[in-house]
Structure formats: structure tokens, C-alpha cells
Design an enzyme around this catalytic site. Structure first.
Site, PDB file in Angstrom:
ATOM      1  N   ARG A  97       0.891  -1.174   0.000  1.00  0.00           N
ATOM      2  CA  ARG A  97       0.000   0.000   0.000  1.00  0.00           C
ATOM      3  C   ARG A  97       0.919   1.210   0.000  1.00  0.00           C
ATOM      4  O   ARG A  97       1.668   1.418   0.967  1.00  0.00           O
ATOM      5  CB  ARG A  97      -0.915  -0.015   1.220  1.00  0.00           C
ATOM      6  CG  ARG A  97      -1.680   1.255   1.389  1.00  0.00           C
ATOM      7  CD  ARG A  97      -2.850   1.134   2.342  1.00  0.00           C
ATOM      8  NE  ARG A  97      -3.956   0.461   1.705  1.00  0.00           N
ATOM      9  CZ  ARG A  97      -5.221   0.502   2.138  1.00  0.00           C
ATOM     10  NH1 ARG A  97      -5.522   1.189   3.204  1.00  0.00           N
ATOM     11  NH2 ARG A  97      -6.179  -0.150   1.504  1.00  0.00           N
ATOM     12  N   HIS A 124      -7.012   1.134  -6.803  1.00  0.00           N
ATOM     13  CA  HIS A 124      -7.274   0.261  -5.653  1.00  0.00           C
ATOM     14  C   HIS A 124      -7.973  -0.994  -6.203  1.00  0.00           C
ATOM     15  O   HIS A 124      -9.162  -1.223  -5.965  1.00  0.00           O
ATOM     16  CB  HIS A 124      -8.135   1.000  -4.629  1.00  0.00           C
ATOM     17  CG  HIS A 124      -8.197   0.344  -3.289  1.00  0.00           C
ATOM     18  ND1 HIS A 124      -7.412  -0.748  -2.945  1.00  0.00           N
ATOM     19  CD2 HIS A 124      -8.956   0.610  -2.189  1.00  0.00           C
ATOM     20  CE1 HIS A 124      -7.687  -1.105  -1.699  1.00  0.00           C
ATOM     21  NE2 HIS A 124      -8.627  -0.314  -1.229  1.00  0.00           N
ATOM     22  N   GLN A 127     -10.004  -3.670  -4.154  1.00  0.00           N
ATOM     23  CA  GLN A 127     -11.296  -3.166  -3.675  1.00  0.00           C
ATOM     24  C   GLN A 127     -12.361  -3.363  -4.754  1.00  0.00           C
ATOM     25  O   GLN A 127     -13.474  -3.813  -4.484  1.00  0.00           O
ATOM     26  CB  GLN A 127     -11.177  -1.677  -3.319  1.00  0.00           C
ATOM     27  CG  GLN A 127     -12.492  -1.052  -2.884  1.00  0.00           C
ATOM     28  CD  GLN A 127     -12.979  -1.599  -1.548  1.00  0.00           C
ATOM     29  OE1 GLN A 127     -12.233  -1.631  -0.582  1.00  0.00           O
ATOM     30  NE2 GLN A 127     -14.245  -2.026  -1.485  1.00  0.00           N
ATOM     31  N   ASP A 216     -16.845   7.476  -2.500  1.00  0.00           N
ATOM     32  CA  ASP A 216     -15.590   7.269  -1.755  1.00  0.00           C
ATOM     33  C   ASP A 216     -15.390   8.534  -0.917  1.00  0.00           C
ATOM     34  O   ASP A 216     -16.008   9.573  -1.181  1.00  0.00           O
ATOM     35  CB  ASP A 216     -14.444   7.079  -2.782  1.00  0.00           C
ATOM     36  CG  ASP A 216     -13.085   6.834  -2.147  1.00  0.00           C
ATOM     37  OD1 ASP A 216     -13.018   6.516  -0.945  1.00  0.00           O
ATOM     38  OD2 ASP A 216     -12.058   6.964  -2.871  1.00  0.00           O
ATOM     39  N   CYS A 256     -16.297   1.945  -0.296  1.00  0.00           N
ATOM     40  CA  CYS A 256     -15.143   1.098   0.034  1.00  0.00           C
ATOM     41  C   CYS A 256     -14.780   1.178   1.515  1.00  0.00           C
ATOM     42  O   CYS A 256     -14.118   0.286   2.034  1.00  0.00           O
ATOM     43  CB  CYS A 256     -13.949   1.487  -0.833  1.00  0.00           C
ATOM     44  SG  CYS A 256     -13.435   3.198  -0.630  1.00  0.00           S
ATOM     45  N   ARG A 284     -13.714  -8.588   0.522  1.00  0.00           N
ATOM     46  CA  ARG A 284     -12.292  -8.383   0.236  1.00  0.00           C
ATOM     47  C   ARG A 284     -11.504  -9.665   0.537  1.00  0.00           C
ATOM     48  O   ARG A 284     -10.567 -10.015  -0.191  1.00  0.00           O
ATOM     49  CB  ARG A 284     -11.725  -7.241   1.102  1.00  0.00           C
ATOM     50  CG  ARG A 284     -12.383  -5.885   0.911  1.00  0.00           C
ATOM     51  CD  ARG A 284     -12.047  -5.255  -0.408  1.00  0.00           C
ATOM     52  NE  ARG A 284     -10.612  -5.081  -0.613  1.00  0.00           N
ATOM     53  CZ  ARG A 284      -9.858  -4.189   0.029  1.00  0.00           C
ATOM     54  NH1 ARG A 284     -10.383  -3.355   0.909  1.00  0.00           N
ATOM     55  NH2 ARG A 284      -8.561  -4.086  -0.229  1.00  0.00           N
TER      56      ARG A 284
HETATM   57  N1   CP Z   1     -11.372  -0.075   1.727  1.00  0.00           N
HETATM   58  C1   CP Z   1     -10.144  -0.221   2.223  1.00  0.00           C
HETATM   59  O1   CP Z   1      -9.169  -0.450   1.500  1.00  0.00           O
HETATM   60  O2   CP Z   1     -10.077  -0.127   3.576  1.00  0.00           O
HETATM   61  P1   CP Z   1      -8.742   0.001   4.440  1.00  0.00           P
HETATM   62  O3   CP Z   1      -8.137   1.341   4.103  1.00  0.00           O
HETATM   63  O4   CP Z   1      -9.225  -0.073   5.856  1.00  0.00           O
HETATM   64  O5   CP Z   1      -7.829  -1.117   4.087  1.00  0.00           O
HETATM   65  N1  NVA Z   2      -9.624   7.034  -1.826  1.00  0.00           N
HETATM   66  C1  NVA Z   2      -9.416   6.469  -0.526  1.00  0.00           C
HETATM   67  C2  NVA Z   2      -9.697   5.006  -0.538  1.00  0.00           C
HETATM   68  C3  NVA Z   2      -9.601   4.349   0.825  1.00  0.00           C
HETATM   69  C4  NVA Z   2      -9.825   2.870   0.775  1.00  0.00           C
HETATM   70  C5  NVA Z   2      -7.988   6.743  -0.091  1.00  0.00           C
HETATM   71  O1  NVA Z   2      -7.078   6.652  -0.938  1.00  0.00           O
HETATM   72  O2  NVA Z   2      -7.761   7.047   1.081  1.00  0.00           O
END
Ligand code: CP
Ligand code: NVA
Length: 300
Positions: A97, A124, A127, A216, A256, A284
Site C-alpha cells: 500500500r 485500488h 477493492q 468514496d 469502500c 475483500r
Molecule cells: N477499503 C479499504 O481499502 O479499507 P482500508 O483502508 O481499511 O484497508
Molecule cells: N480514496 C481512498 C480510498 C480508501 C480505501 C484513499 O485513498 O484514502
């Protein structure tokens, strides 16, 4: 060897196969990846993604190693390409990440084992796999609205819809244009697949006649300093009862998570659709299991 950095590297058949594999492994859990090891590198916070990956590999019979980037030598300036060569030589998969998508590309270039995007600024994809499984379970067709920011979730939906041949209407505030390269890739894919892609600044237009309404957070991780400005720019883009009234009857709302009530979604809409949203979160786990099997050439 395949990586999983974005859905754009996958065909329609491969994406559908991943979803079918997730359906199958959700029905019948099996230890298909005995003793496989997954390294998990996080430059940003996570609840769902960390749980999904850690549980997925352990329920498949393998082991996860959680590596916060703060604790790695990466944080003290060790090059990504050296980190990739070390970590990639000791485990069977690496998920990251990251703040910048380029980090993933660099890591993947040097890793001997598959690299998985667990969220970057651009995409992502795991997701959206979870979302696709959820849409299938709720028997919805590909008539989708995405209302919100033009970053990782929006881009991933754009790619998925254009490859899968869905109808996707995106509503974003003025000044938040979609990345040109990603948009032109999607429009080219849409020509081949028959997808209908529409982009506007009008949430009611986007939501009209759709079966799946997605949003989102307005303030993504790492954008905390832009919070005040973004809340101003996105005002009017909330998914509330009025907005949902434009959708088709029995439309579902998806998010998400984490969700910020009163901003991108109203409390009543969120709670009315919470069963879908939390199914989406739980799914997920199953799509990640499917993905790990897919990348190992293991059928499930
Ligand atoms: N939706 C999602 O990726 O959640 P987290 O940021 O908690 O992993
Ligand atoms: N757009 C959001 C998604 C979180 C799962 C972010 O990048 O924080």
C-alpha cells in the site's frame, strides 16, 4: 509471472475468472497455498485490506509478514529496488500500500515474486474486485454511478467498467479532472468492449437509471492538508435520500470505507444500505484468496 498492479493488465475473462474463483472459495474454504509466504508493506493505514490479506493467506495455509514501511530500512533511504530484491527473494508474494504508484512499478520491476497493489494514489484494484463480487451477489447488472473524487477508486472503476463493458457514469466536481492517460486507456477499452462511459459534474445525471451507486471519501489518505478546500469543492456531491431517489428501484449503495457521514454520504443512506457495504468489506477476504490462488496458478 504476473503482478497485480491494476485491472488494466487483466482481460475481461481473467477478471470474471477471479470473481468466479472468489465465489467458489467463499463457499468452500480450502488450504490451497500451504506454507506460502506473503509480505505486506504498508506506507499508509489500513483496516480492511490488512485483515483481508493476512487472513486470506493464513486461511489458505500460508503465512503473512506485516511490514510497516516506518520500520523498514526503506524509511531510512534504502532504495525500493534493493528492498524489492531482498523481500521478493524470501516470500511468494508481496503486497504494498503506497503513496505513489511509481513505487509499486519500481518494486515490481525488481521483485522475483508477484507484487500486488493494495492501494496506490492511482488505483485500488482489490477493492474493485470485492465490489464486483458484491454486485454479483446482489444480482445487479453493470449500470453504475460513481460520485466523488477522481482518484484511486474512480480510476479503478473506470478501468473495470471499460474492460467489462459496463455502463458507468462518473460525477466529479469541476477542477477534479480524471488523469488523462487513464481516461484515454479506458475510452479505448470501452470502444472494444461496448462499455458506455459518461463523465460530468452532475450527480443527479450520473445516478439516474443506475442500479449501483458508489462513492468514496472526499479526503483520501495523505490529503489531510487539503481537507477544508475539498469539503468546499465537493459540497453538493453527497449521496443522500434525494440523490438515491434518482437511482433505479432497489438500487444498492456501495462504499469502500472508511465512510464519513455528512460528507460523501448521509447517515440514513449509509445505514439503510449497510448490509451491502459491510458485505463489500467482507468480500475483500474472498477476492484476495482468489487472487493469491490465481497468481500461483492454483485453481479454486
Ligand atoms: N477499503 C479499504 O481499502 O479499507 P482500508 O483502508 O481499511 O484497508
Ligand atoms: N480514496 C481512498 C480510498 C480508501 C480505501 C484513499 O485513498 O484514502
Amino acid at each position: 509471472m504476473r503482478h497485480f498492479l491494476s485491472l488494466r493488465d487483466y482481460t475481461k475473462n481473467e477478471i470474471l475468472k477471479l470473481i468466479d474463483m472468489a465465489v467458489s472459495i467463499k463457499k468452500e474454504p480450502r488450504k490451497l497455498l500451504l506454507d506460502k509466504k506473503l509480505a505486506m508493506i504498508f506506507e499508509k493505514s489500513s483496516t480492511r485490506t490488512r485483515m483481508a490479506f493476512e487472513l486470506a493467506i493464513s486461511e489458505l495455509g500460508g503465512k503473512a509478514l506485516f511490514l510497516s514501511s516506518n520500520d523498514l530500512q526503506l524509511n531510512r533511504g534504502e532504495p525500493v529496488k534493493d528492498t524489492a530484491r531482498v523481500i521478493g527473494s524470501m516470500v511468494d508474494f508481496v503486497m504494498l500500500r503506497v503513496n505513489k504508484h511509481e513505487t509499486l512499478l519500481e518494486f515490481a520491476k525488481y521483485s522475483k515474486t508477484p507484487v500486488i497493489n493494495a492501494l496506490s494514489d492511482l488505483y485500488h484494484p482489490t477493492q474493485v474486485l470485492g465490489d464486483l463480487l458484491t454486485i454479483k451477489e446482489y444480482n445487479k447488472q453493470g449500470k453504475i454511478a460513481f460520485v466523488g473524487d477522481s482518484n484511486n477508486m474512480c480510476n479503478s472503476w473506470l478501468i473495470a467498467a471499460s474492460i467489462l463493458g459496463f455502463e458507468l457514469s462518473i460525477a466529479i466536481p469541476k477542477g477534479y479532472n480524471i488523469n488523462n492517460e487513464i481516461l484515454s486507456f479506458a475510452l479505448k477499452e470501452a470502444e472494444k468492449s461496448g462499455a458506455k462511459i459518461e463523465i460530468s459534474n452532475d450527480k443527479f445525471k450520473a445516478i439516474s437509471n443506475k442500479d449501483v451507486i458508489i462513492t468514496d471519501t472526499w479526503v483520501s489518505m495523505g490529503e489531510e492538508d487539503k481537507k477544508e478546500q475539498k469539503i468546499k469543492d465537493f459540497s453538493g456531491f453527497i449521496i443522500d435520500k434525494e440523490a438515491m431517489s434518482y437511482a433505479n428501484k432497489n438500487a444498492i449503495f456501495m462504499h469502500c470505507l472508511p465512510a464519513y457521514r455528512g460528507f460523501e454520504v448521509s447517515e440514513d443512506v449509509f445505514e439503510e444500505h449497510s448490509e451491502v457495504v459491510f458485505t463489500e468489506a467482507t468480500n475483500r477476504l474472498y477476492v484476495v484468496k482468489a487472487l493469491l490462488c490465481f497468481l500461483s496458478d492454483v485453481e479454486c
